[in-house]
Write a protein that holds these residues in place. Sequence first.
Motif, PDB file in Angstrom:
ATOM      1  N   LYS A   1      -5.923   0.291  -1.677  1.00 30.01           N
ATOM      2  CA  LYS A   1      -6.163   1.222  -1.069  1.00 30.01           C
ATOM      3  C   LYS A   1      -4.856   1.995  -0.408  1.00 30.01           C
ATOM      4  O   LYS A   1      -4.018   1.472  -0.223  1.00 30.01           O
ATOM      5  CB  LYS A   1      -7.184   0.915   0.138  1.00 30.01           C
ATOM      6  CG  LYS A   1      -8.510   0.676  -0.074  1.00 30.01           C
ATOM      7  CD  LYS A   1      -9.467   0.509   1.001  1.00 30.01           C
ATOM      8  CE  LYS A   1     -10.877  -0.029   0.858  1.00 30.01           C
ATOM      9  NZ  LYS A   1     -11.373  -0.631   1.994  1.00 30.01           N
ATOM     10  N   ALA A   2      -5.125   3.417  -0.448  1.00 35.18           N
ATOM     11  CA  ALA A   2      -3.993   4.043   0.249  1.00 35.18           C
ATOM     12  C   ALA A   2      -3.988   3.809   1.861  1.00 35.18           C
ATOM     13  O   ALA A   2      -4.933   3.509   2.477  1.00 35.18           O
ATOM     14  CB  ALA A   2      -4.433   5.543   0.173  1.00 35.18           C
ATOM     15  N   TYR A   3      -2.739   3.759   2.253  1.00 34.92           N
ATOM     16  CA  TYR A   3      -2.455   3.674   3.824  1.00 34.92           C
ATOM     17  C   TYR A   3      -3.353   4.845   4.470  1.00 34.92           C
ATOM     18  O   TYR A   3      -3.198   6.212   3.933  1.00 34.92           O
ATOM     19  CB  TYR A   3      -0.928   3.933   3.987  1.00 34.92           C
ATOM     20  CG  TYR A   3      -0.171   2.636   4.135  1.00 34.92           C
ATOM     21  CD1 TYR A   3      -0.707   1.605   4.996  1.00 34.92           C
ATOM     22  CD2 TYR A   3       0.899   2.124   3.491  1.00 34.92           C
ATOM     23  CE1 TYR A   3      -0.164   0.626   5.173  1.00 34.92           C
ATOM     24  CE2 TYR A   3       1.714   1.017   3.717  1.00 34.92           C
ATOM     25  CZ  TYR A   3       1.134   0.362   4.951  1.00 34.92           C
ATOM     26  OH  TYR A   3       1.724  -0.768   5.080  1.00 34.92           O
ATOM     27  N   ARG A   4      -3.934   4.506   5.528  1.00 37.04           N
ATOM     28  CA  ARG A   4      -4.536   5.262   6.329  1.00 37.04           C
ATOM     29  C   ARG A   4      -3.729   5.348   7.460  1.00 37.04           C
ATOM     30  O   ARG A   4      -3.501   6.747   8.196  1.00 37.04           O
ATOM     31  CB  ARG A   4      -5.973   5.156   6.698  1.00 37.04           C
ATOM     32  CG  ARG A   4      -6.956   5.364   5.432  1.00 37.04           C
ATOM     33  CD  ARG A   4      -8.247   5.144   5.867  1.00 37.04           C
ATOM     34  NE  ARG A   4      -8.690   6.068   6.963  1.00 37.04           N
ATOM     35  CZ  ARG A   4      -9.590   5.896   7.824  1.00 37.04           C
ATOM     36  NH1 ARG A   4     -10.415   4.929   7.889  1.00 37.04           N
ATOM     37  NH2 ARG A   4      -9.974   6.742   8.612  1.00 37.04           N
ATOM     38  N   LYS A   5      -3.161   4.533   7.784  1.00 36.43           N
ATOM     39  CA  LYS A   5      -2.106   4.594   8.875  1.00 36.43           C
ATOM     40  C   LYS A   5      -1.150   3.586   9.008  1.00 36.43           C
ATOM     41  O   LYS A   5      -1.339   2.396   8.584  1.00 36.43           O
ATOM     42  CB  LYS A   5      -2.938   4.175  10.342  1.00 36.43           C
ATOM     43  CG  LYS A   5      -1.882   4.236  11.620  1.00 36.43           C
ATOM     44  CD  LYS A   5      -2.715   3.921  12.802  1.00 36.43           C
ATOM     45  CE  LYS A   5      -1.928   4.248  14.184  1.00 36.43           C
ATOM     46  NZ  LYS A   5      -0.917   3.248  14.439  1.00 36.43           N
ATOM     47  N   ASN A   6       0.051   4.136   8.796  1.00 37.91           N
ATOM     48  CA  ASN A   6       1.438   3.141   8.817  1.00 37.91           C
ATOM     49  C   ASN A   6       2.465   4.138   9.600  1.00 37.91           C
ATOM     50  O   ASN A   6       3.420   4.803   9.069  1.00 37.91           O
ATOM     51  CB  ASN A   6       1.729   3.162   7.226  1.00 37.91           C
ATOM     52  CG  ASN A   6       2.949   2.341   7.054  1.00 37.91           C
ATOM     53  OD1 ASN A   6       3.214   1.445   7.995  1.00 37.91           O
ATOM     54  ND2 ASN A   6       3.898   2.654   6.179  1.00 37.91           N
ATOM     55  N   VAL A   7       2.328   3.684  10.842  1.00 44.94           N
ATOM     56  CA  VAL A   7       3.545   4.276  11.678  1.00 44.94           C
ATOM     57  C   VAL A   7       3.790   3.467  12.976  1.00 44.94           C
ATOM     58  O   VAL A   7       2.547   2.838  13.472  1.00 44.94           O
ATOM     59  CB  VAL A   7       3.245   5.743  12.253  1.00 44.94           C
ATOM     60  CG1 VAL A   7       2.111   5.854  12.800  1.00 44.94           C
ATOM     61  CG2 VAL A   7       4.364   6.373  12.768  1.00 44.94           C
TER      62      VAL A   7
ATOM     63  N   GLU B   1       5.312   3.036  -6.826  1.00 48.08           N
ATOM     64  CA  GLU B   1       6.430   2.369  -6.518  1.00 48.08           C
ATOM     65  C   GLU B   1       6.187   1.030  -6.597  1.00 48.08           C
ATOM     66  O   GLU B   1       5.483   0.319  -5.776  1.00 48.08           O
ATOM     67  CB  GLU B   1       6.970   2.856  -5.392  1.00 48.08           C
ATOM     68  CG  GLU B   1       7.621   4.336  -5.584  1.00 48.08           C
ATOM     69  CD  GLU B   1       8.146   4.479  -3.839  1.00 48.08           C
ATOM     70  OE1 GLU B   1       7.853   4.101  -3.163  1.00 48.08           O
ATOM     71  OE2 GLU B   1       9.218   5.170  -4.054  1.00 48.08           O
TER      72      GLU B   1
ATOM     73  N   LEU C   1       0.763   5.754  -0.388  1.00 48.61           N
ATOM     74  CA  LEU C   1       0.162   6.850   0.236  1.00 48.61           C
ATOM     75  C   LEU C   1      -1.194   7.509  -0.520  1.00 48.61           C
ATOM     76  O   LEU C   1      -1.713   8.356  -0.090  1.00 48.61           O
ATOM     77  CB  LEU C   1       1.363   8.086   0.483  1.00 48.61           C
ATOM     78  CG  LEU C   1       2.190   7.898   1.571  1.00 48.61           C
ATOM     79  CD1 LEU C   1       3.338   8.961   1.325  1.00 48.61           C
ATOM     80  CD2 LEU C   1       1.376   7.940   2.812  1.00 48.61           C
ATOM     81  N   PHE C   2      -1.154   6.760  -1.719  1.00 49.73           N
ATOM     82  CA  PHE C   2      -2.308   7.019  -2.352  1.00 49.73           C
ATOM     83  C   PHE C   2      -2.942   5.675  -3.047  1.00 49.73           C
ATOM     84  O   PHE C   2      -2.308   4.764  -3.000  1.00 49.73           O
ATOM     85  CB  PHE C   2      -1.982   8.053  -3.715  1.00 49.73           C
ATOM     86  CG  PHE C   2      -0.585   7.778  -4.330  1.00 49.73           C
ATOM     87  CD1 PHE C   2      -0.711   6.586  -5.248  1.00 49.73           C
ATOM     88  CD2 PHE C   2       0.390   8.342  -3.933  1.00 49.73           C
ATOM     89  CE1 PHE C   2       0.500   6.008  -5.867  1.00 49.73           C
ATOM     90  CE2 PHE C   2       1.713   7.828  -4.618  1.00 49.73           C
ATOM     91  CZ  PHE C   2       1.701   6.700  -5.365  1.00 49.73           C
TER      92      PHE C   2
ATOM     93  N   ARG D   1       0.934  -1.382  -0.084  1.00 49.54           N
ATOM     94  CA  ARG D   1       0.092  -0.013  -0.148  1.00 49.54           C
ATOM     95  C   ARG D   1       0.670   1.180   0.087  1.00 49.54           C
ATOM     96  O   ARG D   1       2.179   1.319   0.307  1.00 49.54           O
ATOM     97  CB  ARG D   1      -0.571   0.039   1.203  1.00 49.54           C
ATOM     98  CG  ARG D   1      -1.692  -1.066   1.063  1.00 49.54           C
ATOM     99  CD  ARG D   1      -2.637  -1.284   2.543  1.00 49.54           C
ATOM    100  NE  ARG D   1      -3.503  -0.197   2.668  1.00 49.54           N
ATOM    101  CZ  ARG D   1      -4.479  -0.263   3.738  1.00 49.54           C
ATOM    102  NH1 ARG D   1      -4.267  -1.127   4.581  1.00 49.54           N
ATOM    103  NH2 ARG D   1      -5.403   0.699   3.710  1.00 49.54           N
TER     104      ARG D   1
ATOM    105  N   LYS E   1       9.399   2.600 -10.714  1.00 48.76           N
ATOM    106  CA  LYS E   1       8.538   3.459 -10.613  1.00 48.76           C
ATOM    107  C   LYS E   1       7.450   3.613 -11.889  1.00 48.76           C
ATOM    108  O   LYS E   1       8.225   3.624 -13.170  1.00 48.76           O
ATOM    109  CB  LYS E   1       8.975   4.965 -10.304  1.00 48.76           C
ATOM    110  CG  LYS E   1       9.040   5.304  -8.993  1.00 48.76           C
ATOM    111  CD  LYS E   1       8.954   6.685  -8.830  1.00 48.76           C
ATOM    112  CE  LYS E   1       8.208   6.983  -7.490  1.00 48.76           C
ATOM    113  NZ  LYS E   1       8.075   8.540  -7.201  1.00 48.76           N
TER     114      LYS E   1
END
Lengths: 649, 532
Positions: free
Chosen positions: A596-602, A635, A576-577, A574, A630
């Motif tokens: 789907k875009a990442y909503r949380k990855n930390v 990516e 950021l978009f 996943r 790319k």
Amino acid sequence: MWTLAGQGCWRGRALAAWATRAARRGLPGPRPAPTRGAAAESKAPDRSYSSADRKETIDMSRFPVENTRNFSIIAHVDHGKSTLADRLLELTGAIDKTKNNKQVLDKLQVERERGITVKAQTASLFYDYEGKQYLLNLIDTPGHVDFSYEVSRSLSACQGVLLVVDANEGIQAQTVANFFLAFEAQLSVIPVINKKTWFYFQKSQISAKLGTNVESVLQAVIKRIPPPKVHRKNPLRALVFDSTFDQYRGVIANVALFDGVVSKGDKIVSAHTQKTYEVNEVGVLNPNEQPTHKLYAGQVGYLIAGMKDVTEAQIGDTLYLHKRPVEPLPGFKSAKPMVFAGMYPVDQSEYNNLKSAIEKLTLNDSSVTVHRDSSLALGAGWRLGFLGLLHMEVFNQRLEQEYNASVILTTPTVPYKAVLSSAKLIKEYREKEITIINPAQFPDKSKVTEYLEPIVLGTIITPDEYTGKIIMLCQARRAVQKNMMYIDQNRIMLKYLFPLNEIVVDFYDSLKSLSSGYASFDYEDAGYQTAELVKLDILLNGNIVEELVTVVHKDKAYAAGKAICERLKDSLPRQLFEIAIQAALGSKIIARETVKAYRKNVLAKCYGGDITRKMKLLKRQTEGKKKLRKVGNVEVPKDAFIKVLKTQI
Amino acid sequence: MKLKLKKFSDLRKRKDGRAAAVSAPVPSRWRCGPEPSRRRSDAGRGHAAPFLPPGRPTRPGSAHTGRFALGSSPSRVLARAPGRPTTAGGTAFPGVRARGWVKAAKMAQKRRLAEDAGGPRGPTPGSQRAALYVHWPYCEKRCSYCNFNKYIPRGVDEAAMRRCLVTEAQTLLQLSGVRRVESVFFGGGTPSLASPHTVAAVLEAVAQATHLPADSEVTLEANPTSAPSSRLAAFRAAGVNRLSIGLQSLDDTELQLLGRTHSASDALQMLAEARRHFPGRVSVDLMLGLPAQHVGPWLGQLQKLLHHCDDHVSLYQLSLERGTALFTQVQQGSLPAPDPELAAEMYQEGRAVLREAGFRQYEVSNFARNGALSTHNWTYWQCGQYLGVGPGAHGRFIPQGAGGHTREARIQTLEPDNWMKEVMLFGHGTRKRIPLGELALLEEVLAMGLRTDVGITHQHWQRFEPQLTLWDVFVADKEVQELLEQGLLLLDHRGLRCSWEGLAVLDSMLPTLLSRLQEAWQQRTPSPVPGG
């Protein structure tokens, strides 16, 4: 007491074992006490000792043509061919009678691991029969459908074959194919029936384990196979029927002499290249190389003549003496690659190493065709042509095992053809009909009169209870039935015309699984037929991914597009978009998946004890990022491509 | 020691110092907050004046208050009551000193923590200051989600453990050449299972070996069941001034799933007790993203917690770690895998709820109001030095006491018995030392700093890299530009930091930022020393 006894016992045994080994090796050592039975009774001749003995060159003139027989063993996979070869080698003293002799002629690691023969091997057997010493040249051949080419190559140096059939499994598709190969070459065929470890030969039982009565096989070879029709007096005419590459000695050519004599120091010429070489060494394979003074007409052996370049020893080439030119022997029908796949080094810095590994391996296996190729994601590489899927897999495995190379192999494709209509393209290609081995170069429909796809005539032999399922399978693969007949009370032989691309990836596996392994399959080339082919594009957020372009039949486009999108979805991380993965025929989207875009990855917890681990992970990710491809802003990690492109054998 | 314990009542009667430190709820740091960092012109110098954030009371002489002058000198100065400067050269009496520290600490609890813990807070240079982490490796029971270095003991020889913790703290402090310990954190394991006596012994050892300011943050991790009121009082008397409660959930079913020994009501009761003993200095952990957990009910838990909690909350998304019972259950399919989409929603909603309630999200998982940030943890994210004491503890410091000049990442021996043997033999159980190069340290500055709301200020960056500015590194890069344009990252006169949205996806941005940093590092004007 107990401990001491235990120790004593252990020591005693260890000593006995050591003594046995020492005796076998012929090493000087403490003479075992006469009571130590195991060691004293070791009567197995020491192999390295005797081979050192044999290093003294053999005088091959002792074997006149009438005492020479050249034969092959052909069989379906797993029918006991290599085991029979082992027993014959033991019987003639070529190898020790030890329990370790399993498939001696299968020299390659991959052959022993898989229990298959990939590479034809030669062994000269010396056998005394009715007061005469015979030279029996055995050429072991591969049994798998992919390697019919090797079989036919070996057969051209033979006058007869042993056709091994497993009594439990009976005649198989490959048996039929091999029989016809031998039959067409007008060779004498001696059927041998193998029942697990028991051989039945002309009603006499042979225990393969003990090696008794395997002799009758050898006697049949002498009685029923004619000596080669050759002339020693004529000038040298030698056929290169195989070659291997030795890192230190260069090319070792396996030759069959049809006329004349060759010895060390002779100047020879390659009819193909017209290059002249001086012979450094000649000899027979026993099964290891064993130098001889000379090789005479009718004999089979090897020749080392300072050929360093991998292209110098062409299979099928004729060698003759300098200034004594002869009519070249008809060259072999060269192998026709049926399956193509891209091969790339995992790391581009390995390109040159891989290149030399492929060159060396293709000398041993000249049926592989090599074209340079490059991919945006995978870098510089090659498009290789193989005889079949097993062949491809074996080649890859040999690269890894013998050359320590790790490679990326893309989905196999077949060579399509296009009949061009665009004058401009015809001019560019300099021909009207072009062959496309890389889907990325598939010409657009507007510039083409028609597309052609390769087809094969497949033979399936199966117990009749599976017939229904197999017919369904064949129909799903766009196959056309040509024939169907009972070959005995309960087995059916089916003949189908298959588009080759329908069987390259997983047909054999499907066939095996739906017939509980009973059905066998073989195919032969049947030319080309017109086909409605389409180019399937894969897009990431609207950008075409060049390395995922595939050519498929129109009817299969939806299924293929969906499958690729799904596989790609599972292997794309996943981002950021949101990522739209689409399969398209021209401008028409036929399948779509969304990442789907990442909503949380930390990382939730990052305190003193977590920092080292986190930084290590980040380091890996950062390094991995450098290897990303790319596509637009998406990516794509290389392993995502690999997962999608990789063969699923 | 007994002498000190008599002071409980005394301590309890102390004046609540909260009023002194109240600062208005912080405006959003993400976009428009005021420059939070140091404004002093002498910023970045070795002997910068104490950094005092707005709202913090300044007291005369505070810079020298209650400090020992020299860490390893045999002639150290006694701790004195705050407000009176001490003079160097006094004679040390261990018992008295310890008592002195507790007394000083008591007074210090009146003070509040810096609202912005960003810069050096004392005249001591960075390399002479450190935070101290102490690992207590034992637990009553294995929690189903925890993969930390912990052991369920048959019987702990606490006296031996205590001796070893004290010894190792002394050894490492000396090795580090640290003159000032600004925070101590007792983590685990379950350090609230240790006796207050052990905690006191370690603190006293630290105070003896170096300067432990009276207002140093001393945190203890506590489990709701392992710390009844009387023990809390004892811990406070031992010098603990902040409590971090592993509450995890207010749902009994979830607590059971997590393998916790307490119930929701135990937890709330403990929280109330803790707030009585450590008003304004109690933190609670709440987990999110558990298997089968839903957004609505979880938000309900958070709301309920807000009625009971103090000024610090940590929200942790569950990460399934290999080797834990929970991981196995999910793997085997007996539990549903946590849904990352739901977890993301809980996180976003949770942050918003806490912001509404006046909490500042000063780090990815940490929220504080009234300036109640954890200075100890802040040290990690600001790449300050820290010492790790105890089995498996990690540290990062320059071993100056041994003549070192390079920061090292150090890991202590994992297994408690082996660790103890090593400490008894060598004075410490350091198993691994990894020197951190300049670039590696900068990478940590970046990766850790961006976890905080202030991010990496230009001043902060300059302390680690005086030549290359943040602008130099990041401004021209196309991919970084994309992140800035997407509004995930901010680079301005204050520094580099995540936006509110960006913080939640920081780990997706870090590889881009780190590879940019590596590139810039390689392209910088080569230093005279190759490879330096």
